[in-house]
Structure formats: C-alpha cells, structure tokens
Write a protein that holds these residues in place. Structure first.
Motif, short mmCIF file in Angstrom:
data_model
loop_
_atom_site.label_atom_id
_atom_site.label_comp_id
_atom_site.label_asym_id
_atom_site.label_seq_id
_atom_site.Cartn_x
_atom_site.Cartn_y
_atom_site.Cartn_z
N PRO A 146 35.11 43.47 29.62
CA PRO A 146 35.43 42.56 30.73
C PRO A 146 36.92 42.28 30.88
O PRO A 146 37.33 41.64 31.83
CB PRO A 146 34.69 41.27 30.33
CG PRO A 146 34.61 41.32 28.84
CD PRO A 146 34.48 42.76 28.48
N VAL A 147 37.75 42.78 29.97
CA VAL A 147 39.17 42.45 30.01
C VAL A 147 39.93 43.52 30.80
O VAL A 147 39.80 44.71 30.52
CB VAL A 147 39.74 42.35 28.57
CG1 VAL A 147 41.24 42.10 28.61
CG2 VAL A 147 39.01 41.28 27.79
N PHE A 148 40.67 43.08 31.80
CA PHE A 148 41.49 43.97 32.61
C PHE A 148 42.86 43.33 32.83
O PHE A 148 42.97 42.10 32.82
CB PHE A 148 40.87 44.19 34.00
CG PHE A 148 39.53 44.85 33.99
CD1 PHE A 148 39.41 46.23 33.98
CD2 PHE A 148 38.36 44.09 34.00
CE1 PHE A 148 38.16 46.85 33.99
CE2 PHE A 148 37.11 44.70 34.01
CZ PHE A 148 37.01 46.09 34.00
N THR A 149 43.88 44.14 33.06
CA THR A 149 45.14 43.55 33.52
C THR A 149 45.01 43.35 35.02
O THR A 149 44.22 44.03 35.69
CB THR A 149 46.35 44.47 33.26
OG1 THR A 149 46.15 45.68 34.00
CG2 THR A 149 46.50 44.78 31.78
N LEU A 150 45.81 42.44 35.54
CA LEU A 150 45.79 42.20 36.98
C LEU A 150 46.17 43.49 37.71
O LEU A 150 45.66 43.79 38.79
CB LEU A 150 46.77 41.07 37.34
CG LEU A 150 46.80 40.67 38.81
CD1 LEU A 150 45.43 40.23 39.30
CD2 LEU A 150 47.83 39.55 39.03
N GLU A 151 47.04 44.28 37.10
CA GLU A 151 47.42 45.57 37.70
C GLU A 151 46.18 46.46 37.90
O GLU A 151 46.00 47.05 38.97
CB GLU A 151 48.42 46.28 36.79
CG GLU A 151 48.94 47.57 37.38
CD GLU A 151 49.81 48.36 36.39
OE1 GLU A 151 49.57 48.27 35.16
OE2 GLU A 151 50.72 49.05 36.87
N GLU A 152 45.32 46.51 36.89
CA GLU A 152 44.09 47.32 37.01
C GLU A 152 43.16 46.74 38.07
O GLU A 152 42.59 47.47 38.88
CB GLU A 152 43.36 47.38 35.66
CG GLU A 152 44.10 48.17 34.60
CD GLU A 152 43.55 47.93 33.18
OE1 GLU A 152 43.61 48.86 32.38
OE2 GLU A 152 43.07 46.81 32.87
N ILE A 153 43.04 45.42 38.06
CA ILE A 153 42.12 44.78 39.01
C ILE A 153 42.59 45.01 40.44
O ILE A 153 41.79 45.24 41.34
CB ILE A 153 42.00 43.27 38.70
CG1 ILE A 153 41.28 43.09 37.36
CG2 ILE A 153 41.26 42.54 39.81
CD1 ILE A 153 41.27 41.67 36.86
N ASN A 154 43.92 44.98 40.63
CA ASN A 154 44.44 45.16 41.99
C ASN A 154 44.21 46.56 42.53
O ASN A 154 44.39 46.81 43.72
CB ASN A 154 45.93 44.81 42.02
CG ASN A 154 46.15 43.30 42.04
OD1 ASN A 154 45.23 42.54 42.36
ND2 ASN A 154 47.34 42.86 41.68
N LYS A 155 43.84 47.48 41.65
CA LYS A 155 43.55 48.84 42.12
C LYS A 155 42.08 49.02 42.50
O LYS A 155 41.70 50.08 42.99
CB LYS A 155 43.88 49.85 41.01
CG LYS A 155 45.37 50.11 40.88
CD LYS A 155 45.61 51.25 39.90
CE LYS A 155 47.08 51.33 39.55
NZ LYS A 155 47.26 51.64 38.12
#
Ligand SMILES: Cc1cc2nc3c(=O)[nH]c(=O)nc-3n(C[C@H](O)[C@H](O)[C@H](O)COP(=O)(O)OP(=O)(O)OC[C@H]3O[C@@H](n4cnc5c(N)ncnc54)[C@H](O)[C@@H]3O)c2cc1C
Ligand code: SF4
Ligand code: SF4
Ligand code: FES
Lengths: 352, 282
Positions: free
Chosen positions: B268-277
């Motif tokens: 469940p852990v993502f960086t915001l950079e990953e989520i924004n993609k």
C-alpha cells in the motif's frame, strides 16, 4: 514436429481409451448453448461445436470453488483452524478447446502463477491438464483473434492441435504431454509430415483470411496511461451499459474473484467466486466511499485493464484474445473492437 | 506449494478499548505455532495482514505492533461492517487466523540517514505507530536524523495510543505535534487545529534529506499535500499509504488496483510521484 493421422472412425474409440487414464472435459450442447463439461462414460466432445457460451477457463478456475474449510465446533480439536480443501488433481484433458481459449489460459497463468505467490488451486489444476485444441476452420463473424496474438490455428498453450480434414483429423503433436495423451488414446498412425504440414498451412491461411474483423493495437503501448484515462470518449462508450457483468463472466481472460465464507452447521467453507469490475460493490469501501462509484469509471476500468494496464504490466500483448464473446453477448452492443481502435488512435487534446 | 490463502492460527491474547467512543479496539494476538510466529515476525513497519475470522470473512488491517516487539502482534480495528463488528464482539481466548505479512512497507533502507516527518490523522495511525516504535528502538534510532510527528484526531479521547503519545512528548529524540480538531478540556496542553494547518506551522521545511510519510483519511491527505508543497517537499519526498477494498491481499483477485498497480501487492505504500502517474482510484 510430428503429425499423427486420426481416422474419424477411430475417434470415439480413442476417446474411450483415454478415459481410462484421464478425466475428459469437452464441449457439449445443453439447451441452446454449448458448454464445457466433464464427459461421462457415454459422452463425447461435440467436435462441430460453435463457441461455448462461457470459456473453458472454468475447468481450471471454477465459477465457484471451495478453497478452505474448518469446523466451528469448539469441542473438537483444530476448531476454527482453516485448512486447504482436498481436491482431485488427477490427470485430465480438455478436448476441442479453441486456440484463442488456450491462449487465454496462458494469460490467466500470468496472474495465478507468479514469482511471489502461487495460487495452488490454479497451479495444480494447470499442471494436471493436457490441452487438445481444435483448429477453427470457419471462424465466426465475431472472431477477431488473428489481430490479438493468437488465431484460428494458433498453437500457444496447446499440447496437441487437431485439424479437421473432413474424413480425418490431423494431430500436430506440440508437447510431450500431448504425445502422452495420444499414446493412451491409441492414436499413433504416422503420416507424411511434410505433406501434412503443407495441408495444415493452407487451411490455416484460408481460415485466417476468413476473419473479417481486425483491431489495431500497435500504438497502445506508447500511449500515456493518464491521457487514455482522461480521454473524452468514456462517457459515450459507457452510456448504454447496464453493468450486467456479462462481458466479464463470458470472457476467457477475466480472472477477478471474490472471497466469501459460507457455513452450514459447524462446517465452514471459504469460497471464491468469479467477480466483475462492472459491479459497484467490487470496490465499495466499508466507509461508503467508492473509488469507482460511477458507471463510466467501471466501464473504463474494464477496457483500460485489458488494453493498457495489462500491456504495461507484462509487456506481453493485450488481455483479450479476440474470441468475440463479449461483443456477441453484450445486451447493448458495447464492442471492445471499437473501443480498442478509439484508444489506439487517441491523441490527447494538446491545447490544455 | 505453500498456500497463500491459509491463515496462521492465532489466539486473542488481549483486547483494549482504544478510543473514548469505543469504536476502536486494539487486539493482541499470539500465534498458536512458534514457527508461524517466526515467519510472520519478519514483517516491516508499514505492512498489513488479513485478519481472518472463520465463517465470517477476512479484512486487511495495518500491523500496529512493531517488528522490534516480539512474541505477539497487534492490530487496532475500527468497527464499521460485517467482519469488524464481529471482531469487536470476540473474546480473549478465541481462535482465529492471520494471513501475512502482506504488501510493501515504508522505504526503510532509503530512509536511513534521513529526517523523517510522520503525518497521521484519525485511526490511520496504526502503521505509523509501528514505524515510530521501530525508529525509536535503541538499535535503530541512530540510523535516522530528526523525527517529527504530526498526529491529529477529532478530540483528545479519539487519539490512538495516548499513553505512548504522551510519553513520546517528554522525549528529546522525537518532536511531537499532537493536535485535536477541538476540545473543551482546559488542561489540553497540545495543539488545536486540523492536521494540514499544523503541518504548515510546525513541520520542518523540506531539504533534500527530509521525507514525509502521510497516512490518513482522503480529506486529510488532500489538504496535507499542498501544505507539504508549501514547505518545499517534492513528489519523491512524500510517501503515502493507500487503502482500497481488498480480498486476496496477494495481487490475484484484481479488485484493489489503481491503474496497473495493485494496492495490496505493489503497495500500500507509494510515493506521491508514483501515485501521480496512475489514475487516482482510491
Ligand atoms: C492496507 C489497509 C490497511 C488497513 N488498516 C486498517 C487498520 O489498521 N484499522 C482499521 O480499522 N481499518 C483498516 N483498514 C480498513 C479495513 O480493512 C476495513 O474497514 C474493513 O475491511 C471493513 O470490513 P467489514 O467487513 O467490517 O466491512 P464491510 O463493509 O462489511 O465489508 C465487507 C468486506 O469488504 C472488504 N472491505 C470493505 N471496506 C474495505 C476497506 N476500506 N479496505 C479494504 N477492504 C475493505 C473487506 O474484505 C470486508 O470484509 C485497512 C485497509 C487497508 C486496505
Ligand atoms: S455486457 Fe455490456 S451492458 Fe453488460 S456490463 Fe458488459 S458492457 Fe455493460
Ligand atoms: S474481451 Fe471480449 S473478445 Fe476479448 S477475450 Fe474477453 S470476451 Fe473475448
Ligand atoms: S486484494 Fe486481491 S488483488 Fe489486491
């Protein structure tokens, strides 16, 4: 590659022989539809069958399947401790599976057999199964498999490919598993390989040429996911969808499932059932929040998964084998071929 | 072949009411088999597990205990639907199951030598507690720079792990910024205000060495993002833990995806950079 000749007069006898070592599954007519089911002693696969209503994925991944069990009676040892439901994974063969449905099994295998986790129910059933395909001489009007990395004579995922040459079958032996099946069935009449392959290749060309509908997928890979996600056409595509889920249930490559507990007396089973991303319940949080609360979002999810997310994740083609079942059965005529072509040619609006 | 659907049998060892409205309880479980405990204890802070109640169902819950706490595991559960309500009615001594550890974790290797800002709201503080206990462990504390924590709840009585929070307040190796939306308690010594506002006021400004871990309800996350941006944090420095409806927890049932990522296995852990993609379907 070896080709075996099977005189149709010997076919039923061979099937009977093979039943001594294999459970056989094959297409049979029930009411108005063909379905894949376990063949009883006096049953034979219908080799003239058109498409089965649902795909033979159910042989390895049943629509509903008990996976764990336990006893809730606190007076016995091991109560409330969940154990794997014991199943029969003896040898079985699927007869007369179409090449695109065999390819679909390979796609499902990517999901259930991974480096990190292996789904034991799928993996055991897969290992136990021999796939005896039947080439499609006369593709249906819904078939677009020649543009989805498979086709009417494709061999991927098959152990034997049978080709119906009116009085006889030619059997292309593709794997040792396939050879073993033919041995048990007593099909061993060798033939002039070179000539047989020539015949097969000609029939293959004819069948491929008979497929009239194609999709274009070559640009999908380089498209930006968010551009496709935000494309303006999703509302139009989804407009008439009634979220019935037919498209996912008949699809040979849809693998999503739900897990539920069911208890009778003290005996409790954990069961998995096919599920569909078309249902709003699929993603509903306990809080009431739903990340795909609107119909358009669910329709978009289905197509984005098949035609973009899957492609990006595995770099192994799209998650559609072109069987045409969803096209034929959707009550409101939503057509993946049209959606795919829209996605493949989508250019984002560069003004903003 | 190991069957990833079979839970480890556990017994409920202790149940504590966690908030004044009794909507949250903390459950302590002990494994029935030592070798299961050994396998499970390799978890890292940020991972979750499926709590499995035979006959009722399974739920994904963040692991609230910390890998440095041995012999048991703890989960704090909000009572909301079928499984959580059933769990709230269970007793010490009852037998159930735990499947896991599942999912990825906060990027502890990458965070070595860095300052860490932890931001949590409501009851999404469980894996953050696990993280704090892990970082404060004498064996680990020197591996991290400054640790700041912004944690908020509606009222003082709704804060989770209050005893620990107040203890951390007295330490000098962690900067606590506890806050509540509001309170009538005239003795309340800490902050009053929403988490994003406290973040903007109290959290350290970003430098290349500082990372923020954010976990909370969607509305808090939404407003914390701009607050962190104002402080200079970029997409790579904001780490978030997501929640989606789950079943299998092992990337097979297909229900928890955001784009091509499966929240249960790729998250469940993502960086915001990953989520924004990816499409923001959470
Ligand atoms: C990674 C992760 C960590 C979580 N950590 C915690 C935690 O530490 N404490 C806590 O109280 N809650 C946590 N949750 C939320 C918790 O999983 C749900 O509240 C819970 O599943 C609701 O189950 P229910 O049977 O009571 O609800 P129902 O509405 O009856 O749900 C039926 C089923 O749907 C699924 N489901 C429903 N809502 C959710 C949801 N929000 N997330 C995942 N699955 C859902 C479950 O399989 C559940 O059994 C977490 C969720 C995720 C994904
Ligand atoms: S079959 Fe057609 S109407 Fe039914 S869910 Fe699929 S797209 Fe929608
Ligand atoms: S998406 Fe439609 S055409 Fe493609 S494999 Fe599934 S059912 Fe067949
Ligand atoms: S919960 Fe099954 S794929 Fe994520």
């Amino acid at each position: 590659m070896k080709v075996i000749k099977i005189n149709k007069k010997d076919w039923e006898n061979g099937i009977n022989q093979s039943k001594k070592e294999y459970q056989l599954f094959g297409p049979v007519k029930e009411k108005d539809n063909y379905i894949f089911k376990k063949l009883q002693l006096d049953e034979y696969p219908d080799m003239e069958h058109k498409d089965t209503l649902v795909s033979p994925k159910s042989i390895l991944f049943p629509q509903t399947e008990k996976i764990l069990q336990t006893n809730l009676d606190e007076s016995i040892d091991d109560h409330h401790i969940m154990k794997q439901v014991k199943k029969d994974y003896s040898k079985r063969a699927v007869i007369s599976i179409k090449p695109y449905d065999a390819k679909a099994i390979q796609i499902l295998n990517l999901n259930f057999d991974t480096d990190e986790y292996k789904d034991p129910y799928w993996c055991e059933a897969y290992k136990a199964t021999t796939f005896i395909g039947l080439a499609v001489n006369n593709p249906s009007v819904f078939d677009f498999s020649s543009s989805t990395n498979t086709g009417p004579f494709a061999e991927q995922g098959l152990d034997v490919l049978l080709i119906d040459c009116s009085k006889e079958y030619l059997a292309k032996v593709l794997t040792d598993k396939g050879q073993a099946f033919l041995d048990v069935a007593g099909f061993n009449q060798e033939t002039d390989n070179k000539k047989a392959i020539e015949i097969i290749n000609n029939m293959k060309k004819k069948a491929e040429n008979a497929i009239s509908s194609q999709i274009s997928t070559q640009n999908l890979k380089d498209k930006n996911t968010l551009d496709l996600y935000e494309a303006p056409f999703w509302d139009d595509i989804a407009f008439s969808c009634i979220n019935c889920g037919t498209c996912s249930f008949v699809c040979p490559t849809c693998w999503c499932f739900d897990i539920q507990d069911e208890t009778k007396g003290n005996l409790s089973y954990r069961i998995r059932n096919w599920d569909t991303c078309m249902s709003p319940l699929f993603t509903l949080h306990a809080s009431g929040h739903n990340p795909r609360g609107e119909k358009t979002m669910r329709v978009r999810q289905r197509f984005m998964h098949k035609l973009k997310y899957f492609l990006d994740k595995y770099d192994n083609g799209i998650m559609c084998v072109g069987c045409g079942r969803c096209v034929k059965l959707c009550p409101v005529n939503i057509d993946i071929r049209k959606v795919c072509n829209l996605m493949n040619s989508h250019e984002p609006d560069t003004d903003n | 072949m190991e069957n990833p659907y079979i839970p480890y049998p556990v017994v409920i060892d202790d149940i504590k009411i966690a908030t004044e409205d009794k909507s949250l309880k903390t459950f302590k479980f002990v494994f029935l088999n030592k070798q299961d405990e050994k396998k499970f204890s390799l978890y890292k802070a940020g991972q979750f597990a499926e709590l499995s109640i035979p006959g009722i169902g399974e739920i994904p819950i963040g692991i609230a205990s910390s890998p440095v706490e041995k012999g048991f595991v703890k989960f704090t559960v909000f009572k909301t639907g079928v499984v959580t309500s059933h769990l709230h009615n269970m007793k010490v001594g009852d037998i159930m199951g735990i499947r896991g550890p599942l999912g990825n974790w906060y990027p502890w290797d990458m965070l070595k030598g860095k300052n860490v800002v932890i931001i949590g709201g409501g009851f999404a503080f469980t894996t953050l507690r696990s993280s704090i206990i892990y970082m404060l462990d004498p064996a680990n504390r020197s591996q991290f720079g400054n640790i700041d924590v912004v944690y908020g709840a509606r009222t003082p009585g709704m804060l989770l792990y209050r005893d620990e929070l107040y203890e951390w307040e007295t330490r000098d190796d962690i900067n606590m910024h506890i806050t509540v939306d509001g309170t009538n308690d005239s003795d309340w010594k800490y902050n009053v205000g929403f988490v994003p506002a406290i973040v903007e006021k109290k959290a350290p400004k970003a430098d290349l060495n500082t990372y923020a871990i954010v976990c909370g309800p969607p509305i808090m996350i939404k407003f914390t993002e701009p607050a962190l941006k104002k402080l200079g944090y970029n997409e790579k420095q904001i780490i978030m833990s997501l929640e989606n409806r789950m079943k299998c927890g092992i990337g097979m049932c297909g229900r928890c995806n955001i784009g091509k990522e499966l929240v249960c296995k790729d998250g469940p852990v993502f960086t915001l950079e990953e989520i924004n993609k990816t499409p923001k379907e959470y």
